[in-house]
Design a protein around this motif. Structure first.
Motif, PDB file in Angstrom:
ATOM      1  N   LYS B 249      -2.932  -4.693  12.732  1.00  0.00           N
ATOM      2  CA  LYS B 249      -3.838  -5.949  11.420  1.00  0.00           C
ATOM      3  C   LYS B 249      -1.963  -6.038  10.503  1.00  0.00           C
ATOM      4  CE  LYS B 249      -6.370  -3.195   6.900  1.00  0.00           C
ATOM      5  NZ  LYS B 249      -6.709  -1.569   6.484  1.00  0.00           N
ATOM      6  N   THR B 250      -2.520  -7.349  10.268  1.00  0.00           N
ATOM      7  CA  THR B 250      -1.629  -7.622   9.515  1.00  0.00           C
ATOM      8  C   THR B 250      -1.913  -7.877   8.042  1.00  0.00           C
ATOM      9  OG1 THR B 250      -2.187  -9.924  10.002  1.00  0.00           O
ATOM     10  CG2 THR B 250      -0.844  -8.496  11.735  1.00  0.00           C
ATOM     11  N   GLN B 251      -0.972  -8.495   6.951  1.00  0.00           N
ATOM     12  CA  GLN B 251      -2.051  -9.136   5.731  1.00  0.00           C
ATOM     13  C   GLN B 251      -2.495 -10.333   5.825  1.00  0.00           C
ATOM     14  OE1 GLN B 251       1.344 -11.016   3.050  1.00  0.00           O
ATOM     15  NE2 GLN B 251       2.410 -10.033   4.768  1.00  0.00           N
ATOM     16  N   GLU B 317       7.245  -6.392  11.490  1.00  0.00           N
ATOM     17  CA  GLU B 317       7.226  -8.079  11.687  1.00  0.00           C
ATOM     18  C   GLU B 317       7.337  -7.772  13.181  1.00  0.00           C
ATOM     19  OE1 GLU B 317       7.789 -11.391   9.927  1.00  0.00           O
ATOM     20  OE2 GLU B 317       5.901 -10.638   9.089  1.00  0.00           O
ATOM     21  N   LEU B 337       6.223 -11.392  14.543  1.00  0.00           N
ATOM     22  CA  LEU B 337       4.855 -11.360  14.039  1.00  0.00           C
ATOM     23  C   LEU B 337       4.635 -13.225  13.151  1.00  0.00           C
ATOM     24  CD1 LEU B 337       2.058 -10.960  13.275  1.00  0.00           C
ATOM     25  CD2 LEU B 337       3.246 -10.164  10.835  1.00  0.00           C
TER      26      LEU B 337
END
Lengths: 351, 351
Positions: B249-251, B317, B337
């Protein structure tokens, strides 16, 4: 046992079906899903149609186009030097079915004489169904009728679920088995808290077209897949097998009327008896077919030598079995449970 | 962006692996599942072995035999006039794999230097796994580590599930995807009350080897299958695609590192960005590979020109990506990232 076919078989033929549009012709009505609803027998007929074609140097294929939410017709120049399968057209890099199927409801008080809807009852309506919807199986659970069917498209052959409580409006539930999977039959009650379904996955590696069983908490999501039954060497079911009718319960076990085919595509029906509490255990199975293609409407047709069942109504000792004959028409046989069980051989003790 | 491979790549090679028995030889260690457990990096390595063979006129194949609960060896006379695939032996009516795989745990504090179990950590133990277990993906959910993997047998290629909370003892949960299905990656948390998994069904009819997504209430039963992403014509991922690492999951969305191959089997890695709340929506996807075979250990090996990932550790990151190189060894790349996201192109607005 003697198999006595209904005297006026086939009970439904393509002449009884009005095409869904004027530029289409019906080329078969077969493989009906079966339910008893109130005091009526209901069949969900698979109606196969194709665009009328007056130019034999072309294929005319119909398929559902999601963009315009309608069936479209494509014309494909035939290659004179090529042999074509009667069911599939491979053209350039793409495959098409020669016909597109939908479901038509037929209703009857006596189980033999049916009134058939003039218009499609359920039609392809999403990308997974663009090549048509085929071979409905109907399972009643607590007053809701669940209809699973094969949905064909360029994405593969999936099994979709719909539901109804009146056979007038239908709710699409989604895809319950991913490509390729067909011949799914859902058991009509929970067993030890779980739903069960027979299914026939396809393997492009080492597996063969054989029967598996899965479980579900909610009819939508399926898992704990187990191999149920394999092909029988040198037998009537040596080429492929799959669920036929929705299983019904007897004191002896779940009775599954399944189809088996040889490598040269003779489709017969046989019986499996599955353990009542452990439906993944096969107690007994037909060594010889229960029903094999013998009548002229079974031996000759769009695909001759094919008997294929998707449903039966079992009431006490009486089993009213409906089946597709030669991928072209619908026939009926009244069976007696004791006669049916005579056909099978105990292969495994119940554990 | 520049892809900087770890200087001591490959980090694990077959020389580091002790065969599971004296009459076997290790022919590859690759495609590891990846987890961070306490303060350690854990890899579940796929170890491919084959019986030592001193007679080139025979195949010697090993497979798990449920009857005696052990790997057995079969000798098959080679046909001099036949060309054999390095991975599969077709003999008479049956197919065998040239190697049988199991999982070996490897543990490391720094993520580069691993201590590898001397003996198999998870071995084939049922009929669905008789040709071996392959390509583990590990998803941690609430302290339990779920391991899904391909189980190969004459019944086809299924995806099985196991679980552990210590990487010492493992519980088999059953088959979650029926034949043929591989490249399954389970999301690490529920989304709107449901679990999700990427999967790659096989179609022997019209479908192509493409990525689908399914949902589940319990990780065991899966349904509501949807086609997620297709092949890209004339591209690095024009032949087949499938999930690689477990999504993280990332923003910006779920990041999925997936593999794509051309028709001539060059396997690269790319990125898909999936909507956080609707993971069946692809927001963006690599137009060019994120990582392509370039290093000698990627270009040359048991199957050259293959990069294949099953897991990564994403912390902030930093993304530590592990992958199988040339179906023979394990390599590592540290990614950033922002650099990864540079690789993708927004294909679809979030709806």
């Amino acid at each position: 046992m003697a198999i006595i076919r209904y005297k006026n078989n086939p009970i439904i033929t393509m002449k009884d079906i009005k095409p869904s549009r004027e530029d289409f012709e019906v080329i078969g009505v077969f493989n009906p899903g079966v339910a008893k609803f109130k005091d009526e027998y209901i069949l969900l007929l698979r109606v196969a149609e194709r665009p009328v074609n007056n130019d034999p140097s072309y294929h005319r294929v119909g398929y559902y186009d999601e963009g315009i939410n309608s069936i479209v017709i494509e014309e494909l120049k035939k290659d004179k030097n090529k042999l074509y399968d009667p069911r599939v057209v491979n053209h350039a890099d793409k495959s098409y079915l020669t016909s597109v199927s939908h479901f038509r409801a037929a209703r009857s008080k006596d189980g033999y004489n049916f009134t058939i809807d003039d218009k499609p009852t359920i039609s392809p309506t999403n990308i997974y169904e663009s090549y048509g919807i085929e071979d409905a199986r109907i399972t009643e659970i607590d007053g809701i009728y669940y209809i699973n069917y094969s949905s064909a498209s360029c994405l593969g052959i999936t099994t979709s679920l719909a539901s109804t409580n009146d056979f007038i409006s239908f709710k699409r539930e989604g895809i319950i088995f991913c490509p390729d999977n067909k011949d799914v039959a859902i058991f009509p009650e929970k067993i030890d808290g779980k739903y069960y379904a027979l299914h026939r996955p396809s393997s492009s590696s080492f597996g063969k077209p054989e029967m598996w069983i899965a479980e579900s908490p909610d009819l939508m999501c399926w898992g704990n897949h187990r191999h149920l039954a394999g092909l029988m060497e040198d037998s009537w079911d040596s080429g492929r097998i799959g669920a036929g009718a929705v299983p019904f319960k007897t004191q002896y076990g779940w009775v599954e009327i399944y189809h088996g085919a040889t490598a040269d595509d003779r489709y017969c029906l046989g019986i499996m008896l599955l353990d009542l509490k452990k439906p993944w255990v096969v107690i007994a199975r037909s060594e010889v077919p229960l029903i094999k293609p013998e009548a002229s409407y079974e031996k000759n047709g769009f695909l001759g030598n094919v008997i294929f069942a998707c449903g039966a109504v079992a009431e006490g000792e009486n089993i009213k079995l409906y089946y597709g004959a030669a991928d072209e028409s619908v026939a009926c046989i009244d069976l007696n449970l004791s006669d049916v069980l005579e056909n099978i051989v105990i292969t495994q003790k119940v554990t």
